[in-house]
Design a protein around this motif. Sequence first.
Motif, PDB file in Angstrom:
ATOM      1  N   GLY A  18      89.106  27.553  -6.757  1.00  0.00           N
ATOM      2  CA  GLY A  18      87.970  28.262  -6.170  1.00  0.00           C
ATOM      3  C   GLY A  18      88.135  28.534  -4.691  1.00  0.00           C
ATOM      4  O   GLY A  18      87.425  29.380  -4.120  1.00  0.00           O
ATOM      5  N   MET A  19      89.080  27.859  -4.060  1.00  0.00           N
ATOM      6  CA  MET A  19      89.298  28.036  -2.626  1.00  0.00           C
ATOM      7  C   MET A  19      90.145  29.256  -2.312  1.00  0.00           C
ATOM      8  O   MET A  19      90.365  29.578  -1.133  1.00  0.00           O
ATOM      9  CB  MET A  19      89.926  26.772  -2.047  1.00  0.00           C
ATOM     10  CG  MET A  19      89.039  25.543  -2.225  1.00  0.00           C
ATOM     11  SD  MET A  19      89.775  24.012  -1.648  1.00  0.00           S
ATOM     12  CE  MET A  19      89.734  24.296   0.127  1.00  0.00           C
ATOM     13  N   ALA A  20      90.616  29.930  -3.347  1.00  0.00           N
ATOM     14  CA  ALA A  20      91.351  31.185  -3.153  1.00  0.00           C
ATOM     15  C   ALA A  20      90.332  32.302  -2.941  1.00  0.00           C
ATOM     16  O   ALA A  20      90.091  33.139  -3.809  1.00  0.00           O
ATOM     17  CB  ALA A  20      92.233  31.468  -4.359  1.00  0.00           C
ATOM     18  N   THR A  21      89.734  32.297  -1.770  1.00  0.00           N
ATOM     19  CA  THR A  21      88.663  33.242  -1.459  1.00  0.00           C
ATOM     20  C   THR A  21      88.721  33.614   0.014  1.00  0.00           C
ATOM     21  O   THR A  21      89.184  32.807   0.845  1.00  0.00           O
ATOM     22  CB  THR A  21      87.283  32.631  -1.810  1.00  0.00           C
ATOM     23  OG1 THR A  21      86.264  33.590  -1.598  1.00  0.00           O
ATOM     24  CG2 THR A  21      86.985  31.387  -0.986  1.00  0.00           C
ATOM     25  N   GLY A  57      88.258  34.022   3.773  1.00  0.00           N
ATOM     26  CA  GLY A  57      87.651  33.170   4.779  1.00  0.00           C
ATOM     27  C   GLY A  57      87.981  31.700   4.656  1.00  0.00           C
ATOM     28  O   GLY A  57      87.710  30.920   5.569  1.00  0.00           O
ATOM     29  N   SER A  58      88.590  31.299   3.536  1.00  0.00           N
ATOM     30  CA  SER A  58      88.937  29.889   3.348  1.00  0.00           C
ATOM     31  C   SER A  58      89.889  29.412   4.446  1.00  0.00           C
ATOM     32  O   SER A  58      89.731  28.315   4.985  1.00  0.00           O
ATOM     33  CB  SER A  58      89.569  29.685   1.973  1.00  0.00           C
ATOM     34  OG  SER A  58      89.956  28.355   1.775  1.00  0.00           O
ATOM     35  N   GLY A  59      90.868  30.241   4.792  1.00  0.00           N
ATOM     36  CA  GLY A  59      91.801  29.876   5.855  1.00  0.00           C
ATOM     37  C   GLY A  59      91.143  29.809   7.215  1.00  0.00           C
ATOM     38  O   GLY A  59      91.534  29.000   8.071  1.00  0.00           O
ATOM     39  N   ILE A  84      82.313  30.542  -2.057  1.00  0.00           N
ATOM     40  CA  ILE A  84      82.740  31.352  -0.921  1.00  0.00           C
ATOM     41  C   ILE A  84      83.126  30.403   0.207  1.00  0.00           C
ATOM     42  O   ILE A  84      82.833  29.205   0.172  1.00  0.00           O
ATOM     43  CB  ILE A  84      81.654  32.346  -0.463  1.00  0.00           C
ATOM     44  CG1 ILE A  84      80.368  31.617  -0.082  1.00  0.00           C
ATOM     45  CG2 ILE A  84      81.398  33.383  -1.541  1.00  0.00           C
ATOM     46  CD1 ILE A  84      79.299  32.549   0.509  1.00  0.00           C
ATOM     47  N   ALA A  85      83.773  30.947   1.225  1.00  0.00           N
ATOM     48  CA  ALA A  85      84.327  30.095   2.277  1.00  0.00           C
ATOM     49  C   ALA A  85      83.262  29.279   2.988  1.00  0.00           C
ATOM     50  O   ALA A  85      83.492  28.112   3.354  1.00  0.00           O
ATOM     51  CB  ALA A  85      85.093  30.954   3.276  1.00  0.00           C
TER      52      ALA A  85
END
Length: 508
Positions: A433-436, A438-440, A485-486
């Motif tokens: 789920g972190m493949a979204t 703004g995560s970075g 989302i992030a």
Amino acid sequence: MKIFSTDQLKEAEGLTIERQGITSDELMERAATKVFRHIHHELNGRNVHIKVFCGIGNNGGDGLVVARLLTEHGYTVSVYIVNYSDQRSEDFLLNYKRLKNVSGDWPVQVKSKEDFPELQRQDFVVDAIFGIGLNRPPEGWVGGLIKHINKSGAFVLAIDMPSGLFAGEPTPDKSLVIRANSTVTFQAPKLVFYLPETAGFAGALEVVDIGLDPQYLNETDTGMELIGYLEARTYYKRREKITHKGTYGHALVVGGSYGKMGSISLTATAALRAGAGMVTIFAPSCGYTMLQTVLPEAMVITDKAEKFLSDIDFDLDPSVISFGVGVGKKDETRDAFGALLEKVEKPMVIDADGLNLLAYNRELLKKIPARSVLTPHPKELERLIGEWRDDFEKLQKVKDFAKEYEVVLVIKGSYTLTVSPENLYVNTSGNPGMATAGSGDVLTGIITGLISQQYDPLTATIFGIYLHGRAGDFAAASLGYEAMIAGDIAKNLGRAYLDLNFQAGSET
């Protein structure tokens, strides 16, 4: 948890046999018993046909022990010897005879494609064909057998290493590797279980302690470490009772451009949530109202330019500066970045277009302050270090880059890696789920916030990546992978801290 090389594990086995006064067969029995217990626990006596494929080396010997123990406990077991050579290890031969004494039948010999057994989806397959010492691809019908097992749809458990997978170098033909649903590996994880090209072969991973010599394990420097909950707790700095916001530093977050102000707000939010005492945002003037509205806890300084960064001028002495999120690649921004690098001496956190500006203007690389942290996604990494043939070449290039420029480099992925000039750290927290978007940006803020609190840059990176993933795990638990989302990652940083069993403000 340390990650050992194949040679180190073999050396540990030899010392264990010597120092504990046991035979290699007794060590095999000890290890294979752990695999049996894992299978026995998972099956819990269920009526399923277990089909064990054994090579003729020590991995095959492990399989024979497992088959014998399963048979003794009443399971329906068929054993197939993958007869790819006339040579057999001594421990294989010893356990081959023991299995015959228990089962009453010799195992089935597989010498060609015609000998392949029929496999059903409901079967339980144990893969003990090749171990960690494999150094060439399975040939001919042996490779065909691996494909036969993969196509069956049966549940596959691999002992120590999925057969066909190389432990310490690139695997030449990935079509000839067992795709295990589960792998029970001995004593320590193997690096290939966490690299993008090969992580998918192991399935659910279980590391079992087989009692290798503790002195050797403790004293041997591997240069590689797996980061999980226990390791993260050792990095955490517990806060003292008598402190104030200045104790936890002042982070300057430089970034943003017209249409990309959301990214810098995510970074600044994460820096505050990670624990920075104060955060100031430096952004184009078009972002002033938006940033002051969405994040009242942060201070905002604006560039004289309306829509992009052109002159990064500030009258403060920040503990750490992050640069790059949402900045774009305009010439004016490049020049402003170069000027910033000229005057900054403390380690920075550089991400996103900051990395692209470095890649496209390589003279700037020599200006990066020592011990700075670079956090590229795969494409940004390729622009920095060039193309690579495989994961092992990529790791070597990253290590060379980190050493040349004295930086900490992050390799983002399902298992995010932290690479310093000396060591490699593999993170285990996080989820799809972190493949979204703004995560970075959130990760950059977390690392920035930790450095602000006087974590050294390497520790801040390792610990920050773990916190980022753990916060993502909490977000996924309440929202599911698809709906995350992030901003949800930043919102769950508090839960990630609490998960470490520390409470803010508690007395020592």
